[in-house]
Design a protein around this motif. Structure first.
Motif, short mmCIF file in Angstrom:
data_model
loop_
_atom_site.label_atom_id
_atom_site.label_comp_id
_atom_site.label_asym_id
_atom_site.label_seq_id
_atom_site.Cartn_x
_atom_site.Cartn_y
_atom_site.Cartn_z
N THR A 44 0.89 -1.21 -0.06
CA THR A 44 0.07 0.06 -0.02
C THR A 44 0.86 1.35 -0.06
O THR A 44 0.51 2.26 -0.84
CB THR A 44 -0.87 -0.01 1.35
N LEU A 45 1.82 1.29 0.63
CA LEU A 45 2.80 2.47 1.02
C LEU A 45 3.37 2.88 -0.29
O LEU A 45 3.66 4.00 -0.74
CB LEU A 45 3.77 2.25 1.94
N PHE A 46 3.93 1.67 -0.86
CA PHE A 46 4.65 2.16 -2.20
C PHE A 46 3.97 1.67 -3.41
O PHE A 46 4.58 1.58 -4.74
CB PHE A 46 5.93 1.22 -2.31
N ASN A 47 2.56 1.59 -3.40
CA ASN A 47 1.56 1.29 -4.61
C ASN A 47 2.43 0.16 -5.46
O ASN A 47 2.48 0.38 -6.68
CB ASN A 47 1.60 2.61 -5.51
N ALA A 48 2.79 -0.87 -4.67
CA ALA A 48 3.68 -1.86 -5.32
C ALA A 48 2.85 -3.11 -5.66
O ALA A 48 1.76 -3.60 -5.21
CB ALA A 48 4.65 -2.37 -4.35
N ASN A 49 3.42 -3.86 -6.54
CA ASN A 49 2.93 -5.07 -6.87
C ASN A 49 3.77 -6.25 -5.85
O ASN A 49 5.11 -6.08 -5.65
CB ASN A 49 3.38 -5.67 -8.21
N VAL A 50 2.91 -7.24 -5.20
CA VAL A 50 3.49 -8.26 -4.48
C VAL A 50 3.66 -9.62 -5.42
O VAL A 50 2.53 -9.92 -5.69
CB VAL A 50 2.77 -8.42 -3.18
N LEU A 51 4.89 -10.22 -5.46
CA LEU A 51 4.98 -11.32 -6.10
C LEU A 51 5.30 -12.44 -5.16
O LEU A 51 6.29 -12.26 -4.09
CB LEU A 51 5.94 -11.32 -7.26
N ASP A 52 4.93 -13.90 -5.48
CA ASP A 52 5.40 -14.72 -4.42
C ASP A 52 6.54 -15.51 -5.27
O ASP A 52 6.97 -14.95 -6.05
CB ASP A 52 4.19 -15.85 -4.36
#
Length: 201
Positions: free
Chosen positions: A176-184
């Motif tokens: 949320t803070l970095f408007n980021a994609n989270v990948l596994d």
């Protein structure tokens, strides 16, 4: 046998014993130290290397086994790939790490967050090879961070999964803070199901 001969024999015996001790050191201690150094280097590499290459697209993290359950994985990894990495995101990352009580490991070049289990801290590494982060708490650390990887070892018992819960919360917060994609670790976008598998629900 006169005194001189005795002294010479004792000196010779000392030399032989010294040579023997040196040989034992070379053949036993030196390889042991090398193995120990190699084991430490492998541990550092393992913590830092499940990451994508800087020249590749953000959707190509270093492959490792998917996090299916706490029983079958040695560590959980999630990659937070920043949407717009710049000086401002570096400043936000620095403040976020301070807020979370992170401390810098200058040997591994990663940040560690104690969470609920200081003996099993959450590692914050660079999401891009070689996985090292500069000490952002020091003045003059100038390097645009494109993303971070969060790494934690699963608990031995499911009822002690507080650290894994914190791990997932940190990943969501950073996304949320970095408007980021989270990948596994399978290169897929992390979902609530991914998080549930990590926690072991």
């Amino acid at each position: 046998m006169d005194r001189t001969t005795t002294i010479i024999l004792l000196a010779f015996a000392s030399l032989v014993l010294g040579a023997l001790a040196t040989a034992i050191f070379i053949y036993v201690i030196v390889p042991w130290r090398r193995r120990r150094r190699k084991k430490r280097a492998d541990a550092i590499a393992k913590a830092a290397n499940p990451t994508p290459s800087p020249t590749d697209s953000p959707e190509e993290p270093e492959p490792s086994k998917p996090a299916k359950s706490s029983k079958t994985v040695k560590q959980h990894s999630l990659f937070i790939i920043f949407d717009q990495p710049n000086e401002s995101s570096d400043e936000r990352l620095t403040e976020w790490l301070r807020e979370k009580g992170a401390h810098y490991d200058s040997l591994k070049k990663v940040f560690l967050i104690n969470g609920q289990q200081p003996a099993n801290p959450i590692t914050i590494a660079n999401a891009f090879l070689p996985g090292e982060l500069p000490d952002l708490f020091r003045e003059g650390a100038s390097e645009t961070i494109k993303g971070i990887s969060l790494i934690v070892k699963p608990p031995l018992r499911k009822r002690r999964n507080q650290q894994v819960v914190i791990f997932v919360e940190l990943a969501k917060e950073a996304a949320t803070l970095f408007n980021a994609n989270v990948l596994d670790t399978s290169h897929d976008v992390a979902t609530e199901e991914t998080y549930a598998q990590i926690i072991g629900e």
